[in-house]
Motif scaffolding. Sequence first.
Motif, PDB file in Angstrom:
ATOM      1  N   LYS A  11       1.006  -1.390  -0.122  1.00 15.05           N
ATOM      2  CA  LYS A  11       0.007  -0.035  -0.078  1.00 15.05           C
ATOM      3  C   LYS A  11       1.193   1.512  -0.018  1.00 15.05           C
ATOM      4  CE  LYS A  11      -1.954  -0.935   4.045  1.00 15.05           C
ATOM      5  NZ  LYS A  11      -3.863  -0.671   4.639  1.00 15.05           N
ATOM      6  N   HIS A  12       2.211   1.188   0.451  1.00 14.75           N
ATOM      7  CA  HIS A  12       3.006   2.057   0.535  1.00 14.75           C
ATOM      8  C   HIS A  12       3.263   2.966  -0.373  1.00 14.75           C
ATOM      9  CE1 HIS A  12       6.392   4.591   1.836  1.00 14.75           C
ATOM     10  NE2 HIS A  12       5.987   5.037   2.469  1.00 14.75           N
ATOM     11  N   HIS A  13       3.559   3.980  -0.974  1.00 16.62           N
ATOM     12  CA  HIS A  13       3.714   4.308  -2.202  1.00 16.62           C
ATOM     13  C   HIS A  13       4.965   4.766  -2.739  1.00 16.62           C
ATOM     14  CE1 HIS A  13       3.196   7.218  -6.079  1.00 16.62           C
ATOM     15  NE2 HIS A  13       4.086   7.942  -5.768  1.00 16.62           N
ATOM     16  N   ARG A  14       5.382   5.064  -2.398  1.00 20.19           N
ATOM     17  CA  ARG A  14       7.275   5.204  -2.620  1.00 20.19           C
ATOM     18  C   ARG A  14       7.869   3.489  -2.656  1.00 20.19           C
ATOM     19  NH1 ARG A  14      10.565   8.858   1.850  1.00 20.19           N
ATOM     20  NH2 ARG A  14       8.486  10.653   1.808  1.00 20.19           N
ATOM     21  N   ALA A  15       7.241   2.816  -1.868  1.00 20.90           N
ATOM     22  CA  ALA A  15       7.772   1.737  -2.065  1.00 20.90           C
ATOM     23  C   ALA A  15       7.091   0.523  -3.694  1.00 20.90           C
ATOM     24  CB  ALA A  15       7.257   1.075  -0.889  1.00 20.90           C
ATOM     25  N   ALA A  16       5.825   1.003  -3.597  1.00 14.14           N
ATOM     26  CA  ALA A  16       5.338   0.812  -5.385  1.00 14.14           C
ATOM     27  C   ALA A  16       6.287   0.955  -6.125  1.00 14.14           C
ATOM     28  CB  ALA A  16       3.829   0.721  -5.130  1.00 14.14           C
ATOM     29  N   GLN A  17       6.872   2.579  -6.106  1.00 17.44           N
ATOM     30  CA  GLN A  17       7.194   3.322  -7.059  1.00 17.44           C
ATOM     31  C   GLN A  17       8.064   2.599  -7.610  1.00 17.44           C
ATOM     32  OE1 GLN A  17       5.523   5.817  -9.060  1.00 17.44           O
ATOM     33  NE2 GLN A  17       7.919   4.859 -10.377  1.00 17.44           N
ATOM     34  N   GLN A  18       9.230   1.811  -6.548  1.00 12.56           N
ATOM     35  CA  GLN A  18      10.476   1.302  -6.112  1.00 12.56           C
ATOM     36  C   GLN A  18      10.674   0.310  -7.033  1.00 12.56           C
ATOM     37  OE1 GLN A  18      13.975   3.403  -5.591  1.00 12.56           O
ATOM     38  NE2 GLN A  18      14.113   1.040  -6.896  1.00 12.56           N
ATOM     39  N   LEU A  19       9.331  -0.426  -6.673  1.00  9.72           N
ATOM     40  CA  LEU A  19       8.806  -2.156  -7.284  1.00  9.72           C
ATOM     41  C   LEU A  19       9.496  -1.325  -9.337  1.00  9.72           C
ATOM     42  CD1 LEU A  19       6.675  -3.728  -4.942  1.00  9.72           C
ATOM     43  CD2 LEU A  19       8.960  -4.397  -5.664  1.00  9.72           C
ATOM     44  N   VAL A  20       7.950  -0.534  -9.415  1.00  5.64           N
ATOM     45  CA  VAL A  20       7.901  -0.200 -11.067  1.00  5.64           C
ATOM     46  C   VAL A  20       9.475   0.313 -11.575  1.00  5.64           C
ATOM     47  CG1 VAL A  20       6.539   2.153 -11.994  1.00  5.64           C
ATOM     48  CG2 VAL A  20       5.570   0.702 -10.354  1.00  5.64           C
ATOM     49  N   ASN A  21       9.962   1.014 -10.964  1.00  4.94           N
ATOM     50  CA  ASN A  21      11.251   1.064 -11.480  1.00  4.94           C
ATOM     51  C   ASN A  21      12.127  -0.120 -11.520  1.00  4.94           C
ATOM     52  OD1 ASN A  21      10.759   4.320 -11.137  1.00  4.94           O
ATOM     53  ND2 ASN A  21      11.640   4.708  -9.437  1.00  4.94           N
ATOM     54  N   ASN A  22      12.384  -0.984 -10.667  1.00  5.99           N
ATOM     55  CA  ASN A  22      12.814  -2.447 -10.694  1.00  5.99           C
ATOM     56  C   ASN A  22      12.099  -2.819 -12.029  1.00  5.99           C
ATOM     57  OD1 ASN A  22      14.361  -1.742  -8.764  1.00  5.99           O
ATOM     58  ND2 ASN A  22      13.058  -2.924  -7.078  1.00  5.99           N
ATOM     59  N   ILE A  23      11.139  -3.288 -12.011  1.00  8.16           N
ATOM     60  CA  ILE A  23       9.924  -4.109 -13.746  1.00  8.16           C
ATOM     61  C   ILE A  23      10.370  -2.957 -14.434  1.00  8.16           C
ATOM     62  CG2 ILE A  23       8.227  -4.281 -14.023  1.00  8.16           C
ATOM     63  CD1 ILE A  23       6.801  -4.655 -11.625  1.00  8.16           C
TER      64      ILE A  23
END
Length: 108
Positions: free
Chosen positions: A1-13
């Motif tokens: 649910k954490h926005h920054r963590a999700a964004q980092q995952l998007v970047n890693n993908i």
Amino acid sequence: KHHRAAQQLVNNIALLKAEKIKLKQQDAYQYLVSENQPFDIIFLDPPFRKGHLSKVLNLIIEQGLLANNGLIYLEQESENLLDLSEWGLQIHKQTKAGQLDAFLLNLS
């Protein structure tokens, strides 16, 4: 649910060019309740000292969300380790780092 963590995952993908990976930014339990297809790999790193792990493991097992040869990577606090055999899970590998234990599990 954490926005920054999700964004980092998007970047890693994107960095890994892993187009087949789909990211869902929502409460994991709510997502799993509506899921009916088994997963090959499940990563569990719930907030510590909140009691979420038992609830999520119950749901995974009851709904058959782990594929026959699937694996669960799980992290939990060292001072409150659960008996993972209660869910029919077998420890493949276990490591310890500070206040947490990490496990690689499969169905026994």
